[in-house]
Motif scaffolding. Structure first.
Motif, PDB file in Angstrom:
ATOM      1  N   ARG A  94     -24.170   0.586 -12.691  1.00 46.56           N
ATOM      2  CA  ARG A  94     -24.436  -0.303 -11.340  1.00 46.56           C
ATOM      3  C   ARG A  94     -24.307  -1.917 -11.680  1.00 46.56           C
ATOM      4  O   ARG A  94     -24.742  -2.470 -12.742  1.00 46.56           O
ATOM      5  N   GLU A  95     -24.060  -2.378 -10.513  1.00 50.50           N
ATOM      6  CA  GLU A  95     -23.991  -4.043 -10.248  1.00 50.50           C
ATOM      7  C   GLU A  95     -24.825  -4.434  -8.967  1.00 50.50           C
ATOM      8  O   GLU A  95     -24.376  -3.571  -7.957  1.00 50.50           O
ATOM      9  N   ALA A  96     -25.501  -5.153  -9.243  1.00 47.93           N
ATOM     10  CA  ALA A  96     -26.166  -5.811  -7.935  1.00 47.93           C
ATOM     11  C   ALA A  96     -25.129  -6.316  -7.158  1.00 47.93           C
ATOM     12  O   ALA A  96     -24.085  -7.055  -7.267  1.00 47.93           O
ATOM     13  N   GLN A  97     -25.256  -5.737  -5.730  1.00 53.08           N
ATOM     14  CA  GLN A  97     -24.250  -6.198  -4.614  1.00 53.08           C
ATOM     15  C   GLN A  97     -24.533  -7.873  -4.345  1.00 53.08           C
ATOM     16  O   GLN A  97     -25.644  -8.164  -4.217  1.00 53.08           O
ATOM     17  N   ALA A  98     -23.611  -8.562  -4.176  1.00 50.52           N
ATOM     18  CA  ALA A  98     -23.660 -10.091  -3.754  1.00 50.52           C
ATOM     19  C   ALA A  98     -24.476 -10.169  -2.648  1.00 50.52           C
ATOM     20  O   ALA A  98     -25.380 -11.149  -2.308  1.00 50.52           O
ATOM     21  N   GLU A  99     -24.270  -9.468  -1.595  1.00 47.15           N
ATOM     22  CA  GLU A  99     -24.769  -9.652  -0.244  1.00 47.15           C
ATOM     23  C   GLU A  99     -26.232  -9.031   0.092  1.00 47.15           C
ATOM     24  O   GLU A  99     -26.924  -9.708   0.731  1.00 47.15           O
ATOM     25  N   ASP A 100     -26.754  -8.315  -1.058  1.00 48.79           N
ATOM     26  CA  ASP A 100     -27.938  -7.703  -0.915  1.00 48.79           C
ATOM     27  C   ASP A 100     -28.273  -7.277  -2.325  1.00 48.79           C
ATOM     28  O   ASP A 100     -27.990  -6.043  -2.846  1.00 48.79           O
ATOM     29  N   ARG A 101     -29.040  -8.035  -3.014  1.00 47.36           N
ATOM     30  CA  ARG A 101     -29.281  -7.872  -4.572  1.00 47.36           C
ATOM     31  C   ARG A 101     -30.360  -6.733  -4.764  1.00 47.36           C
ATOM     32  O   ARG A 101     -30.452  -6.122  -6.112  1.00 47.36           O
ATOM     33  N   ARG A 102     -31.000  -6.462  -3.722  1.00 50.05           N
ATOM     34  CA  ARG A 102     -31.781  -5.273  -3.825  1.00 50.05           C
ATOM     35  C   ARG A 102     -31.142  -3.810  -3.924  1.00 50.05           C
ATOM     36  O   ARG A 102     -31.505  -2.503  -4.229  1.00 50.05           O
ATOM     37  N   SER A 103     -29.747  -4.099  -3.645  1.00 49.26           N
ATOM     38  CA  SER A 103     -28.897  -2.668  -3.418  1.00 49.26           C
ATOM     39  C   SER A 103     -28.011  -2.700  -4.765  1.00 49.26           C
ATOM     40  O   SER A 103     -27.302  -3.969  -4.872  1.00 49.26           O
ATOM     41  N   ASN A 104     -27.564  -1.689  -5.324  1.00 42.10           N
ATOM     42  CA  ASN A 104     -26.595  -1.484  -6.219  1.00 42.10           C
ATOM     43  C   ASN A 104     -25.340  -0.983  -5.926  1.00 42.10           C
ATOM     44  O   ASN A 104     -25.242  -0.037  -5.174  1.00 42.10           O
ATOM     45  N   ALA A 105     -24.276  -1.662  -6.335  1.00 41.94           N
ATOM     46  CA  ALA A 105     -22.958  -0.858  -6.403  1.00 41.94           C
ATOM     47  C   ALA A 105     -22.451  -0.237  -7.460  1.00 41.94           C
ATOM     48  O   ALA A 105     -23.000  -0.570  -8.476  1.00 41.94           O
ATOM     49  N   ILE A 106     -21.989   1.050  -7.043  1.00 41.42           N
ATOM     50  CA  ILE A 106     -21.962   2.067  -8.191  1.00 41.42           C
ATOM     51  C   ILE A 106     -20.308   2.055  -8.421  1.00 41.42           C
ATOM     52  O   ILE A 106     -19.638   2.149  -7.482  1.00 41.42           O
ATOM     53  N   LEU A 107     -20.057   1.795  -9.794  1.00 36.01           N
ATOM     54  CA  LEU A 107     -18.528   1.920 -10.198  1.00 36.01           C
ATOM     55  C   LEU A 107     -18.326   2.854 -11.373  1.00 36.01           C
ATOM     56  O   LEU A 107     -19.252   3.126 -12.027  1.00 36.01           O
ATOM     57  N   LEU A 108     -17.099   3.398 -11.364  1.00 38.23           N
ATOM     58  CA  LEU A 108     -16.725   4.286 -12.444  1.00 38.23           C
ATOM     59  C   LEU A 108     -16.292   3.311 -13.637  1.00 38.23           C
ATOM     60  O   LEU A 108     -15.896   2.258 -13.165  1.00 38.23           O
ATOM     61  N   THR A 109     -16.712   3.986 -14.739  1.00 40.70           N
ATOM     62  CA  THR A 109     -16.176   3.012 -15.833  1.00 40.70           C
ATOM     63  C   THR A 109     -14.909   3.743 -16.143  1.00 40.70           C
ATOM     64  O   THR A 109     -14.359   4.414 -15.759  1.00 40.70           O
ATOM     65  N   PRO A 110     -14.278   2.750 -17.117  1.00 38.93           N
ATOM     66  CA  PRO A 110     -12.869   3.104 -17.292  1.00 38.93           C
ATOM     67  C   PRO A 110     -12.874   4.369 -18.065  1.00 38.93           C
ATOM     68  O   PRO A 110     -11.764   5.417 -17.753  1.00 38.93           O
ATOM     69  N   ARG A 111     -13.688   4.933 -18.792  1.00 38.68           N
ATOM     70  CA  ARG A 111     -13.860   6.420 -19.215  1.00 38.68           C
ATOM     71  C   ARG A 111     -13.837   7.389 -18.224  1.00 38.68           C
ATOM     72  O   ARG A 111     -13.380   8.475 -18.170  1.00 38.68           O
ATOM     73  N   ALA A 112     -14.850   6.947 -17.297  1.00 37.89           N
ATOM     74  CA  ALA A 112     -14.709   8.080 -16.117  1.00 37.89           C
ATOM     75  C   ALA A 112     -13.636   8.107 -15.453  1.00 37.89           C
ATOM     76  O   ALA A 112     -13.299   9.216 -14.708  1.00 37.89           O
ATOM     77  N   ARG A 113     -12.949   7.004 -15.166  1.00 40.20           N
ATOM     78  CA  ARG A 113     -11.575   7.039 -14.232  1.00 40.20           C
ATOM     79  C   ARG A 113     -10.645   7.946 -15.064  1.00 40.20           C
ATOM     80  O   ARG A 113     -10.028   8.791 -14.425  1.00 40.20           O
ATOM     81  N   ALA A 114     -10.560   7.937 -16.131  1.00 34.43           N
ATOM     82  CA  ALA A 114      -9.595   8.794 -17.004  1.00 34.43           C
ATOM     83  C   ALA A 114     -10.021  10.281 -16.805  1.00 34.43           C
ATOM     84  O   ALA A 114      -9.179  11.034 -16.636  1.00 34.43           O
ATOM     85  N   LEU A 115     -11.343  10.511 -16.908  1.00 31.34           N
ATOM     86  CA  LEU A 115     -12.235  11.732 -16.852  1.00 31.34           C
ATOM     87  C   LEU A 115     -11.615  12.654 -15.529  1.00 31.34           C
ATOM     88  O   LEU A 115     -11.477  13.559 -15.329  1.00 31.34           O
ATOM     89  N   VAL A 116     -12.053  11.711 -14.458  1.00 33.54           N
ATOM     90  CA  VAL A 116     -12.009  12.020 -13.283  1.00 33.54           C
ATOM     91  C   VAL A 116     -10.487  12.540 -12.900  1.00 33.54           C
ATOM     92  O   VAL A 116     -10.101  13.509 -12.112  1.00 33.54           O
ATOM     93  N   CYS A 117      -9.471  11.749 -13.323  1.00 32.73           N
ATOM     94  CA  CYS A 117      -8.124  11.924 -13.102  1.00 32.73           C
ATOM     95  C   CYS A 117      -7.924  13.271 -13.922  1.00 32.73           C
ATOM     96  O   CYS A 117      -6.982  14.171 -13.164  1.00 32.73           O
ATOM     97  N   ALA A 118      -8.221  13.600 -15.057  1.00 33.19           N
ATOM     98  CA  ALA A 118      -7.834  14.986 -15.622  1.00 33.19           C
ATOM     99  C   ALA A 118      -8.660  15.978 -15.026  1.00 33.19           C
ATOM    100  O   ALA A 118      -7.960  17.008 -14.958  1.00 33.19           O
ATOM    101  N   LEU A 119      -9.829  15.736 -14.631  1.00 35.36           N
ATOM    102  CA  LEU A 119     -10.828  16.901 -13.959  1.00 35.36           C
ATOM    103  C   LEU A 119     -10.006  17.256 -12.381  1.00 35.36           C
ATOM    104  O   LEU A 119      -9.843  18.343 -12.196  1.00 35.36           O
ATOM    105  N   LYS A 120      -9.491  16.187 -11.851  1.00 32.12           N
ATOM    106  CA  LYS A 120      -8.797  16.413 -10.674  1.00 32.12           C
ATOM    107  C   LYS A 120      -7.773  17.638 -10.953  1.00 32.12           C
ATOM    108  O   LYS A 120      -7.431  18.392 -10.204  1.00 32.12           O
TER     109      LYS A 120
END
Length: 155
Positions: A94-120
């Motif tokens: 989770r990263e705070a969004q610059a335009e609205d710090r009350r809202s979080n931007a959700i991002l995959l970690t590098p590990r998740a990107r590799a996992l998602v690729c394999a799972l797809k």
């Protein structure tokens, strides 16, 4: 008139109206598709819902929890709990969004990107096996009909 107390022979059950019910056929198809799918995900410690959330987060980097909940068709509180678990597992951040710090931007970690690729790849292979007896036009027609049905359900 059939005897309600007559014993059914094993393997010869009368399914009555069940085969003609859309819900029954959908549920059987879902069970067929999900059974192998769940096994593949479980090897990675992932549930169906978590897989769906990882796919959405990967396709929409920086989306808010609220946007992901809306796209997922679930409540924000359910998504927040899923995000918590995936964050603890090192798959989302989770990263705070610059335009609205009350809202979080959700991002995959590098590990998740590799996992998602394999799972797809695994999920595509599994689905290809499940629908292997259908032709390409039948598969597209089925997906189109289900998509229309699911779209109508949201109204």
């Amino acid at each position: 008139m059939p005897d309600d107390h007559a014993r059914a022979r094993p393997g010869a059950l009368d399914l009555d109206i069940l085969p003609n019910l859309l819900g029954y056929q959908l549920r059987r198809a879902q069970t067929l598709v999900y059974s192998g799918f769940a096994d593949r995900l479980a090897r990675h410690g992932i549930t169906h819902g978590q897989f769906g959330l990882l796919i959405l987060a990967g396709a929409n980097p920086g989306a808010s929890q609220t946007a992901l909940a809306d796209a997922f068709g679930s409540s924000r509180s359910v998504i927040v709990r899923m995000i918590d678990r995936l964050e603890e597992a090192g798959l989302l951040s989770r990263e705070a969004q610059a335009e609205d710090r009350r809202s979080n931007a959700i991002l995959l970690t590098p590990r998740a990107r590799a996992l998602v690729c394999a799972l797809k790849d695994e999920v595509r292979a599994h689905e290809a096996r499940v629908v292997g007896h259908l032709g390409a036009a039948e598969i597209e027609a089925l997906k189109g009909l289900l998509s229309r049905l699911n779209g109508a359900a949201g109204r």
